[in-house]
Each structure stands twice: as structure tokens, then as C-alpha cells.
Design an enzyme around this catalytic site. Sequence first.
Site, mmCIF file in Angstrom:
data_model
loop_
_atom_site.group_PDB
_atom_site.id
_atom_site.type_symbol
_atom_site.label_atom_id
_atom_site.label_comp_id
_atom_site.label_asym_id
_atom_site.label_seq_id
_atom_site.Cartn_x
_atom_site.Cartn_y
_atom_site.Cartn_z
ATOM 1 N N CYS A 110 -36.147 -43.230 26.895
ATOM 2 C CA CYS A 110 -36.345 -42.319 25.788
ATOM 3 C C CYS A 110 -35.834 -40.943 26.716
ATOM 4 C CB CYS A 110 -37.593 -42.481 25.420
ATOM 5 S SG CYS A 110 -38.305 -41.193 24.492
ATOM 6 N N GLU A 157 -32.551 -47.973 22.166
ATOM 7 C CA GLU A 157 -32.103 -47.540 21.670
ATOM 8 C C GLU A 157 -31.158 -47.258 21.687
ATOM 9 O OE1 GLU A 157 -33.699 -43.783 22.091
ATOM 10 O OE2 GLU A 157 -35.215 -44.731 24.059
HETATM 11 C C1 LIG Z 1 -36.100 -43.971 19.981
HETATM 12 C C2 LIG Z 1 -36.575 -42.659 20.357
HETATM 13 N N1 LIG Z 1 -35.733 -42.399 21.161
HETATM 14 C C3 LIG Z 1 -35.452 -41.199 22.385
HETATM 15 C C4 LIG Z 1 -36.292 -40.458 21.072
HETATM 16 C C5 LIG Z 1 -36.264 -39.039 22.834
HETATM 17 N N2 LIG Z 1 -37.152 -38.246 23.019
HETATM 18 C C6 LIG Z 1 -36.476 -40.040 20.836
HETATM 19 N N3 LIG Z 1 -36.960 -39.098 19.934
HETATM 20 N N4 LIG Z 1 -36.491 -41.437 19.661
#
Ligand SMILES: Cc1ncc(CN)c(N)n1
Length: 227
Positions: free
Chosen positions: A137, A207
Site C-alpha cells: 500500500c 494494487e
Molecule cells: C488501494 C490503495 N493502495 C495504496 C494507497 C496509498 N496509501 C491507497 N490510498 N489506496
Amino acid sequence: MMFTDELQREAAPIIEAIYQDDFIQGVIRGDIDKKAIRHYLKADHLYLNEFAKIYSLLIAKLNDKDDIRFLLEQIDFVINGEVTAHYTMADYVGENYQDIIAGGEWYPASDHYIKHMYYNAYKYDDASFTICAMAPCPYVYQQLALKIKDNHDLTGNPLKDWVDFYTVNMDELMNRLNHWVNRFAETTTDENREILRRNFLESCVHERRFFEMSYRQEAWGIEVMHA
Ligand SMILES: Cc1ncc(CN)c(N)n1
């Protein structure tokens, strides 16, 4: 080479693919479909809520006060800090943020991603399994943002602040997560190391699918029933 260095090396092609995909290319051009950004925000504000709650599950697995304090700070960052990046996107859409996120759901790819993290938090005692599922993330966004910055001048791009947000403040978090995982990986079994590796790489793929889902505005196609 540390264990997390190997994971990051294996993740590089996935991150390059995300970079080339429609969502990030649209961000770079500054002309991505506003509907894609709306869908992203609807999904992401719920994803971040769950992300913060999963951090809280990890607190129960840690003993060191400093580690616990760090996770509390991260919960605050995810709940109160990252919304700044969302506001940049809401401005781009040209609608009120609260109006945009109303009625959001765990759409298919985000549903799968969130459940991947929860599964690890409930299945394993050691926090490293969940951390490996969570680390992409911050890591993937940091790498994407740095890649964009290296290759493009975003002056005048309406989504520049969203990219800038992820170029800063990520190093300390990544160092801490890597340290936890490497300490566990040094002493655990090959079988567990393989689970950690899969968890990290699968979340990198999650992701990618999250951005794709947003770009194509994927939903379940099931009517929402309101009481
Ligand atoms: C799905 C997703 N992945 C990562 C991030 C970054 N923290 C986010 N805001 N959203």
C-alpha cells in the site's frame, strides 16, 4: 540482500505495469476520466478505513511501546492525513468530497484486497504476515510517485498534489515495516518465508487491479438494498 529487498526486486515488473496502465497514464497526462477518479475515491476511502482498522489488529500482536506508538501514528495518518490526497482528486472531479464518497462499496477488486489483509491478520499470530500484505500500500504508491516525478514535469497538472503527496513521508514507514519483516524472516521457516513473499506480491497485484477497477468503474452489479 535483505529479504524485503528481494521482495521489492520481484515487485518491480508489477509496478512498471501499473505505471503503464490507463489510470496512471491518465494521471500523468492530467486528463483521466473524472468518472474513474470518482470510482477510485468511493472505493479508496473505504479501503483506507479498513487499512486503519487492520493496523489496530496488529497492535494486539506487538509488545514494544515504540512499535505501538508508531502504529497509532500510522492510523492517524491513514484516517486524517491521506484524505488530503483525496481532496486533490475531489477538486479535479469538481464535486464535494462527501458527496462523491457517499454510497461507495467494497467493489470487486478492493473487496478481494481488503479480505486478503484481514485473512492474514486473523490467521497468523505474528504481525509479519499481515505487514507483508499491507506494505505494498505505501510502497507501490511511493514507487509510482517517484517514477512519475523522475520522468515528467507535472507543473500545471491538476493531479500534481496527489502525486507529490506520495513522494514524501514514506521512507520511515517503509523502513519500519521492512525491519519487522526482515527480523521475522531471518529466523522463520522457508515455508513461512514463501507465504510472506506471496502476500507481498499478491498485494502488489491487488494494487494493480484496484486502479484497473477504478478506471473501468467495476462494481458488483447487485442492487444495494436500503432498510
Ligand atoms: C488501494 C490503495 N493502495 C495504496 C494507497 C496509498 N496509501 C491507497 N490510498 N489506496
